[in-house]
Motif scaffolding. Sequence first.
Motif, short mmCIF file in Angstrom:
data_model
loop_
_atom_site.label_atom_id
_atom_site.label_comp_id
_atom_site.label_asym_id
_atom_site.label_seq_id
_atom_site.Cartn_x
_atom_site.Cartn_y
_atom_site.Cartn_z
N GLY A 115 -60.16 -7.63 -68.01
CA GLY A 115 -61.23 -8.59 -67.80
C GLY A 115 -61.36 -8.94 -66.34
N ALA A 116 -61.59 -10.20 -66.04
CA ALA A 116 -61.90 -10.62 -64.67
C ALA A 116 -60.73 -10.44 -63.71
CB ALA A 116 -62.35 -12.08 -64.68
N THR A 117 -59.51 -10.53 -64.21
CA THR A 117 -58.35 -10.46 -63.33
C THR A 117 -58.17 -9.08 -62.72
OG1 THR A 117 -57.19 -12.17 -64.57
CG2 THR A 117 -55.83 -10.70 -63.24
N GLY A 118 -58.52 -8.05 -63.47
CA GLY A 118 -58.00 -6.71 -63.26
C GLY A 118 -58.10 -6.10 -61.89
N ALA A 119 -59.22 -6.23 -61.22
CA ALA A 119 -59.35 -5.46 -59.99
C ALA A 119 -60.11 -6.23 -58.94
CB ALA A 119 -60.04 -4.13 -60.28
N GLY A 120 -59.77 -7.48 -58.77
CA GLY A 120 -60.43 -8.28 -57.76
C GLY A 120 -59.90 -7.95 -56.37
N GLN A 121 -60.42 -8.63 -55.39
CA GLN A 121 -60.04 -8.35 -54.01
C GLN A 121 -58.64 -8.87 -53.69
OE1 GLN A 121 -63.46 -8.82 -51.70
NE2 GLN A 121 -62.67 -7.72 -49.94
N GLY A 122 -58.17 -9.83 -54.47
CA GLY A 122 -56.77 -10.19 -54.40
C GLY A 122 -56.38 -11.08 -53.23
N TYR A 123 -57.24 -12.00 -52.85
CA TYR A 123 -56.83 -12.89 -51.77
C TYR A 123 -56.50 -14.29 -52.28
CZ TYR A 123 -61.95 -13.75 -51.74
OH TYR A 123 -63.26 -14.01 -52.07
N LEU A 124 -55.53 -14.90 -51.61
CA LEU A 124 -55.13 -16.28 -51.87
C LEU A 124 -55.43 -17.07 -50.61
CD1 LEU A 124 -51.69 -15.57 -53.60
CD2 LEU A 124 -53.90 -15.93 -54.69
N TRP A 125 -56.71 -17.25 -50.33
CA TRP A 125 -57.14 -17.83 -49.07
C TRP A 125 -57.58 -19.27 -49.23
CZ3 TRP A 125 -60.93 -13.35 -47.34
CH2 TRP A 125 -60.19 -12.19 -47.16
N MET A 126 -57.33 -20.04 -48.18
CA MET A 126 -57.80 -21.42 -48.11
C MET A 126 -58.94 -21.60 -47.11
SD MET A 126 -55.85 -22.95 -50.31
CE MET A 126 -56.14 -24.68 -49.95
N ARG A 141 -51.92 -27.14 -54.49
CA ARG A 141 -50.75 -27.05 -55.37
C ARG A 141 -50.50 -25.60 -55.79
NH1 ARG A 141 -45.74 -28.35 -56.36
NH2 ARG A 141 -45.18 -28.24 -58.57
N SER A 142 -51.57 -24.87 -56.08
CA SER A 142 -51.41 -23.46 -56.46
C SER A 142 -50.83 -22.66 -55.31
CB SER A 142 -52.76 -22.88 -56.90
OG SER A 142 -53.22 -23.47 -58.09
N TRP A 146 -47.43 -20.50 -55.46
CA TRP A 146 -47.37 -19.06 -55.15
C TRP A 146 -46.30 -18.80 -54.10
CZ3 TRP A 146 -48.57 -15.13 -57.83
CH2 TRP A 146 -49.72 -15.08 -58.64
N GLU A 147 -46.19 -19.67 -53.11
CA GLU A 147 -45.18 -19.48 -52.08
C GLU A 147 -43.78 -19.61 -52.68
OE1 GLU A 147 -46.33 -22.42 -49.24
OE2 GLU A 147 -47.75 -21.09 -48.21
N MET A 148 -43.59 -20.56 -53.61
CA MET A 148 -42.31 -20.69 -54.30
C MET A 148 -42.04 -19.46 -55.15
SD MET A 148 -42.79 -24.71 -55.38
CE MET A 148 -41.43 -24.69 -56.55
#
Length: 497
Positions: A115-126, A141-142, A146-148
């Motif tokens: 579904g939506a998760t599968g092949a996104g660009q994969g960034y964890l940007w602020m 918080r997320s 993720w860093e933990m």
Amino acid sequence: MAAIASNVIPKPYPTTNAIVSSLRNPSSCCFALNSSLFGDKFLGKSLVASTWSIQRNRSNGSAPFRGLKPIKASSHTFDVVVVGAGIIGLTIARQFLLESDLSVAVVDAAVPCSGATGAGQGYLWMVHKTPGSDKWELAMRSRELWEMFVENVQRQGMDPLEMLGWKKTGSLLIGRTPKDSAMLKRRVDQLSEAGLRAEFLSPHDLLLEEPGLMIGKEGGAAFLPDDCQIDARRAVAFIEKVNRHFVSEGRYGEFYNEPVTTLLRSGRGEVKAVQTSKNTLYNKKAVIVAAGCWSGTLMHDLIMDSGFDLDVPVKPRKGHLLVVENFNSFKLNHGLMEAGYVNHAEGALHSSVSASGQVDAECLSISMTATMDAWGNLVLGSSRQFVGFSTEMDESVINRIWERAGEFFPTLREMSLRDFCERRKVRIGLRPYMPDGKPVIGAVPGLSSLFLAAGHEGEGLSLALGTAEMVANLVLGNPGKVDLAPFALENRCCMLR
């Protein structure tokens, strides 16, 4: 663009239809302990036909969840049943398994990452998020979680790059006009005041960071050096492996390729079980629907005979991504997106299909995003359009993504996309869009023990761990780390009694 699905036929994980608590040998859980877990070898072919059938049914927005009758159903009992095996559903399951002694089942009409998760660009940007907005606290918080998560992977002697495709690239939000530059300077000030490392880069400084990029003399960029990228498929595989450690304790079960058909309720309206096409999954504590863009139609179908109707306005928002494998014409040092992406991502829903069935060009928006993954693949995006549940590829959209990227990278203007025909892939999928731009997370009023976590659109990966913690705290009655009020169903989802 963080949440779009794989093109045409997603590569499914070779899992059996159900891994239940009766299994005592974790190695029998297919790839759970396989040494090739994180490589291409674990992507099997045996489920391609059935998965493609499910995807075709999913394209009309309804078939996987309605009109199906259970076949020789067997019964299983868990404390929590999670409907949806995307990044949201699997991290919710992980949260319960690690932070409580409850047992959890995950059920999905297909398999993880289809579904939506599968092949996104994969960034964890602020860099494109706004301090003080309703989602800011959840995003922060997320990020912390993720860093933990990554620190824990390192403590166990594993490489986060290999296990998760994790790398700290930093992110750049790029503008090309004086107006863009003024906005980006304000954003840098806001992000700095919110506690993040941020700086404004002039065109000269930006060229030093990204020699292949050209924005002219009046632009600039907001730069967050601590932003990270992650590979969604590897992260999901890792999380599944963690979850499957609890199979031998009788605390975890997977029921994939099993569309949910109905909910079973007590006379008092309490949800007691989830009925799939093959099994009855009784729950002692909670059922959590985390089915992405299908959550709205699914919720409607599941409670249609309950005496009231819940309208969850989650809509599918189609997106294309272009991947050029083994790209070596230039190198990206950071993740990039143009300043217009912020408005592009927040665009309103409107009619997109004419009476003739043709897509209204006005509904399509394209903003430049560019990343280079850990394996040297150039990933370009992104498009957004409302065309229902269609996942057909549109070559004209791919061409426009390439042309848009060429406005920022002069080298691409000298190349034809046809030159990469053997090394290009197109990812197409449906982001779960909410009209007010916020996910809906919380209890369903009037149906005891039923919860919803959906509508993250392109931020499912970046908001997943905070969402999982929020849901688990809500179910367990623990104090929350993030204010739930902005995400609750009340006043956002219409309920007709």
